[in-house]
Design an enzyme around this catalytic site. Structure first.
Site, short mmCIF file in Angstrom:
data_model
loop_
_atom_site.label_atom_id
_atom_site.label_comp_id
_atom_site.label_asym_id
_atom_site.label_seq_id
_atom_site.Cartn_x
_atom_site.Cartn_y
_atom_site.Cartn_z
N HIS A 242 1.07 -0.82 0.07
CA HIS A 242 -0.15 0.04 0.46
C HIS A 242 0.98 0.93 0.17
O HIS A 242 1.59 1.41 0.59
CB HIS A 242 -1.24 0.06 1.02
CG HIS A 242 -2.58 0.89 1.15
ND1 HIS A 242 -2.68 0.68 0.50
CD2 HIS A 242 -1.87 2.30 2.37
CE1 HIS A 242 -4.02 2.00 0.63
NE2 HIS A 242 -3.41 2.94 1.84
N HIS B 108 -2.26 4.44 -3.16
CA HIS B 108 -3.42 5.52 -2.42
C HIS B 108 -2.98 6.98 -2.76
O HIS B 108 -2.37 7.32 -2.34
CB HIS B 108 -4.11 4.60 -0.94
CG HIS B 108 -4.82 5.75 -0.35
ND1 HIS B 108 -4.71 5.10 1.10
CD2 HIS B 108 -5.81 6.70 -0.83
CE1 HIS B 108 -6.11 5.97 1.42
NE2 HIS B 108 -6.43 6.84 0.15
#
Ligand code: DX5
Ligand code: ZN
Length: 214
Positions: A32, A65
């Site tokens: 991530h 993200h």
């Protein structure tokens, strides 16, 4: 089986090559990558240049993200940097539908995220164009914050809204103490920053999270 996406926002920034290798060897399902611009969120992290550098050393699925204003300006850069999946916030662009279409036009998986203060209904028109949906369980900006329990009902609501093959990702304040709760509510992809990188053994932490989230 849930998937674990360790957030390198919580890793040692001076040693990122090794920190990424550590979680890759430990069986992380994704990496991530939290991108922040100091405008959409009150923090600045890293960009496409660093992402491209990590891409050279890692085969992990890069789960990017974007916590940036008007993310459409940077999609192509992150595609070129090697992102496998790009998530944009519903609050960050005037044209969320177009932005998701644009991500997909590069053959990259597209995700939409919502902040804690945004109701699930904002995702209603996006259920057929989204490949993964991210429910923020803290106010975005920093690692190590406390999970917001009010988000459990939103996770369940979002899970019901989207087709079964669209995974629900949860992000913020998740660890061994609450992973079972978010999975029970409907989460399938667990972002974990502090719970993995602040642990004595990040490898053991990933294994434990998977076990507790079964
Ligand atoms: C918050 C980020 C998260 C965060 C997760 O703005 O999107 O990915 O770094 O870190 P933890 O798990 O420590 O809350
Ligand atoms: Zn994140």
């Amino acid at each position: 089986m849930i998937k674990i996406s360790p957030s390198i926002l919580a890793a040692d920034f001076g040693d990122l090559r090794n920190q990424i290798k550590l979680v890759e060897d430990a069986g992380a399902d994704m990496l991530h990558i939290d991108v922040m611009d100091g405008m959409f969120v009150p923090n600045i992290s890293f960009g496409a240049g660093m992402t491209a550098a990590w891409r050279k050393d890692s085969k992990l699925f890069f789960d990017v993200h974007l916590m940036i204003e008007s993310p459409e300006r940077y999609i192509e850069d992150f595609v070129k940097a090697g992102a496998d999946h790009i998530t944009v916030h519903v609050e960050a662009t005037k044209h969320i539908y177009r932005c998701l279409q644009y991500i997909k036009s590069f053959g990259v998986s597209a995700g939409v995220a919502i902040n804690p203060g945004t109701p699930a209904v904002m995702l209603k028109e996006l259920t057929n164009i989204t490949d993964m949906v991210l429910v923020m369980t803290v106010n975005p900006g920093f690692t190590g914050q406390k999970f917001l329990p009010d988000m459990l009902t939103k996770i369940a609501e979002v899970r019901k809204m989207f087709p079964e093959n669209v995974p629900v990702e949860v992000d913020g304040g998740i660890g061994l103490g609450n992973v079972a709760d978010v999975v029970k509510a409907g989460a399938e992809v667990i972002v974990a920053g502090a719970a993995v990188f602040y642990a004595e053994s990040p490898a053991a932490a990933i294994a434990e999270l998977k076990k507790c989230g079964k």
